[in-house]
Design an enzyme around this catalytic site. Structure first.
Site, PDB file in Angstrom:
ATOM      1  N   GLU A  11       0.838  -1.211   0.000  1.00 50.83           N
ATOM      2  CA  GLU A  11       0.000   0.000   0.000  1.00 50.83           C
ATOM      3  C   GLU A  11       0.870   1.258   0.000  1.00 50.83           C
ATOM      4  OE1 GLU A  11      -2.228  -1.597   3.326  1.00 50.83           O
ATOM      5  OE2 GLU A  11      -4.081  -1.418   2.178  1.00 50.83           O
ATOM      6  N   GLU A  17      -3.301  -9.955   3.363  1.00 46.26           N
ATOM      7  CA  GLU A  17      -4.037  -9.732   4.612  1.00 46.26           C
ATOM      8  C   GLU A  17      -5.077 -10.816   4.910  1.00 46.26           C
ATOM      9  OE1 GLU A  17      -3.234  -7.412   2.438  1.00 46.26           O
ATOM     10  OE2 GLU A  17      -2.705  -5.539   3.420  1.00 46.26           O
TER      11      GLU A  17
END
Ligand code: 3H9
Length: 712
Positions: free
Chosen positions: A109, A129
């Protein structure tokens, strides 16, 4: 800027280096350090562009997962990534992210907030994740579709597999691959790239729209179908799909808000806590209190495996897959040919599925030397015995290899239940003898149970644990007892499954209920798959230990007496067609009723709750006994055994963690109920469980206390 993030300059290029070993996780201080550095670079007239790079072996492995544990335990959140990412994206000077090792989760990210990305050829990027029961929480589900396209973003966010640098380049996630393995090559390449783009307008990922248009909504429903099938019982992959879908419908900011809401729902769920427990557990099992990190290990350059059956063949494949030449010995040509044909078939399947090219298969086959004698065994650094499970045969084999093997050769037994010390007694070198219990199919299952005998040397244990890693296994150390950790616990679990069918549940009720709990298969289906004859043979070895008057399950033995060994004979607890699809077997149902009648058991209606509690708490109670006896070092070791070797649902964190989530007082009360009904021989509560439940503590507390004592 702070100790974790450093800002330096290379002739007009600001270099921001993240230095938070071992994996540059985004611990408190790192996002703030990046933010301050970006702002400093923005205000520095001498800076034309910025490079962000990781020190050490990787770019950024993501958010600091320990922070999530603290948050769900009630601490105030300390992780704020969005302001840093917006500041990077809004930087007036182009920001080039230089990726090596991994850019995972929050690391990915951060990289996507940069205006450009360059990458080392060996690096990987991904949004893993979901493997922790959460979803990307710092705009990953909104920025990745804008860079990679919706279909690939969906796959990466919902299923969590990383991709290679080459794939990332082809998808447009990164802008250039920087060749060169030398330290400094990536930085030099990134700085050169930064100079090239310094005067160009910097593209902001969040403003890009070209890959968001014309998305066929069918991809979302197809992805949800796959998630429901392959991630059964897990909400995080579905939440990730919702968030990626939102990127195609909502403006960036609103998409991020939805992502944050879904992220929080996932983070505070028991599933996420369980999966995070498993993540750290996998790393904890390698730490053995009396075997310090620097313990000397033997070098393993050549291996030999005795027995080319299902287990032996799979074990030989593990060695070949890791580039270690391995001799595979059998007693008859026919058995050797059969074993080799299976290995070839397994590799061919992998080639056909595109897992690796034919050349890799050829290399691996060439590393396996099939033979009928002990030639070359004197050169082996490790010999793994994988013959039938019987003490007399194992001792004979160990006697033979002891006479041939060089003194520094490790002698490992793949026994699944037998006494390692007795096996070692057939040799003159018990300190070199150890259990290496692989799980079927050994080339696929990740667990390696390493069994320590009373004389096994620390060096042999340290070598085995390191070898486990090299063979890409999760190695867990167990003490020596019948069945070690995994199979000793399995015995009462299977026992209860069989008692339940004697008492009135159907085979299908028991299998379906435990499958719905999340196990990969129901216990009776597992027995049919493994072959009922395997347990039958082992039970016969131990018949002399049965206590008169103590109830034992009878159905499996009766099926074996009829030659019904499960899937391989087409009949067992269930009936199987040519494609091994199960169906209820009325003859088995009648046999079960007859067994119950003979034993004087009054059959009754059995609830799903009872099926779950009887089977699961039998497992947990035995696990607590193993812990109390020191056979397992930690509760989490038991969890890792069950998650990697027995198909326990990962999102429940393992049997001991599951017990913690139920509450040990409740677990104990249920066990005491079963004890009152079925007797103390079967259900006496483990003393450790009683102690923890009375003190209001958990197995997790027990592990923490043990770790503190070990480090004191
Ligand atoms: C996330 O990023 C959410 C975001 O969307 C942001 C939301 C706001 N944190 O595995 P290793 C430790 S979620 C803390 O043995 P390797 C690990 O415990 C995160 N610690 O090395 C071990 O400690 P110890 C998404 C971490 O070379 C040591 O580092 N990211 C973290 O075999 C070495 O680890 C992931 O899920 C972490 N993020 O493999 C990636 N990562 O030495 C998780 C590692 O005390 N990490 N540690 O036992 C990995 O997959 C592997 O560690 C990696 C390296 C492939 C990076």
């Amino acid at each position: 800027m702070n100790e974790l993030v450093k800002l330096t300059h290379l002739e007009g290029i600001a270099v921001i280096t993240i230095d938070n070993p071992p994996v540059n996780a985004l611990s408190p201080g790192v996002p703030e350090g990046i933010l301050n550095s970006i702002q400093a670079a923005a205000h520095d007239p001498a800076v034309k562009a910025v490079v962000v790079i990781g020190a050490g072996s990787t770019f950024i492995a993501g958010a600091d997962i320990r922070e999530f544990q603290k948050m769900t335990a009630g601490e105030k959140p300390r992780l704020t990534l969005h302001p840093t990412l917006l500041a990077i994206e809004d930087s007036p000077k182009p920001v080039v992210m230089a990726i090596h090792g991994q850019a995972l989760g929050g690391g990915m990210e951060v990289s996507m907030a940069g205006h450009y990305r360059v990458i080392a050829a060996s690096a990987q990027v991904g949004q893993p994740e979901v493997k922790l029961g959460i979803i990307p929480g710092a705009g990953g589900t909104q920025r990745l579709p804008r860079l990679a396209g919706v279909a690939k973003a969906l796959e990466m966010c919902a299923f969590g597999e990383p991709i290679t640098a080459q794939e990332a380049l082809a998808l447009g996630i990164v802008d250039r691959i920087i060749d060169g393995d030398l330290e400094g090559d990536l930085l030099a390449g990134a700085v050169a790239f930064a100079r090239e783009v310094a005067d160009r307008p910097a593209p902001k990922t969040r403003e890009r729209k070209e890959k968001l248009g014309a998305v066929d909504s069918a991809i979302f429903s197809a992805s949800r179908d796959t998630a429901r099938k392959t991630r059964r019982g897990q909400p995080a992959p579905l939440a990730a799909i919702d968030a990626v879908e939102a990127s195609t419908k909502l403006p960036f900011e609103e998409g991020c808000q939805l992502e944050a809401k879904l992220f929080n729902e996932c983070l505070y769920s028991t599933q996420s806590k369980s999966l995070i427990h498993a993540f750290f557990g996998e790393r904890a099992v390698n730490k053995i209190p009396d075997i310090p990190k620097g313990t000397t290990t033997y070098e393993i350059r050549r291996a030999a495996v005795i027995g080319a059956g299902t287990m032996g063949g799979g074990i030989a494949m593990n060695y070949a897959n890791s580039g270690i030449p391995v001799i595979l010995k059998e007693t008859t040509q026919e058995a050797l040919d059969r074993g080799l044909a299976t290995i070839r078939k397994n590799y061919t399947n992998s080639v056909q599925k595109g897992r690796f090219p034919q050349a890799v298969m050829d290399e691996r086959m060439a590393l396996i030397t099939p033979q009928l004698n002990y030639a070359g065994f004197d050169q082996a650094d490790i010999i793994v015995e994988a013959v039938f499970e019987g003490m007399a045969l194992k001792k004979q084999v160990f006697g033979e290899i002891d006479a041939i093997a060089k003194p520094a050769c490790i002698l490992a037994s793949n026994t699944s239940t037998l006494d390692i010390d007795e096996i070692a007694s057939a040799t003159k070198r018990p300190k070199m003898v150890i259990g290496h219990h692989f799980f079927s199919p050994a080339n696929v299952m990740r667990l390696l149970e390493v069994v320590r005998g009373k004389a096994t040397s620390k060096e042999v244990i340290a070598t085995s644990m390191a070898l486990g890693k090299r063979l890409k296994k999760v190695a867990v150390l167990a003490g020596n007892c019948r069945g070690f950790i995994g199979n000793r616990m399995l015995a009462p679990y299977f026992r209860e499954a069989q008692f339940l069918i004697e008492e009135g549940a159907s085979v299908e009720d028991v299998n379906q209920t435990l499958y719905d709990f999340g196990w990969a298969m129901g216990p009776l289906a597992v027995s049919d798959l493994a072959g009922l004859d395997v347990g039958w043979r082992i039970r016969k070895e131990y018949r002399h230990l049965e206590k008169p008057g103590v109830r034992i399950p009878r159905v499996a033995d009766r099926l074996c007496e009829l030659g019904r060994f499960g899937q391989k004979t087409g009949r067992g607890f269930s009936k199987y067609d040519a494609n091994r699809m199960p169906s209820p077997d009325p003859e088995t149902a009648a046999l079960i009723e007859a067994v119950a009648r003979e034993a004087g058991i009054q059959r009754r209606r059995i609830t799903q709750e009872e099926i779950v509690d009887r089977c699961l708490f039998a497992l947990v109670n035995e696990g607590a006994k193993l812990l109390g006896e020191g056979i397992a070092l930690r509760a989490v070791d038991i969890d890792i055994v069950y998650l990697n070797g027995y198909g326990f649902p990962p999102w429940r964190g393992g049997p001991m963690f599951y017990a913690d989530t139920v509450g040990l007082a409740k677990v104990l009360a249920r066990i005491q109920e079963f004890e009152a009904r079925h007797g103390s021989d079967l259900w006496s509560p483990a003393p450790l469980l009683q102690r923890l439940a009375q003190d209001g503590r958990t197995f997790g507390d027990f592990d923490r206390q043990s770790a503190n004592q070990a480090s004191a």
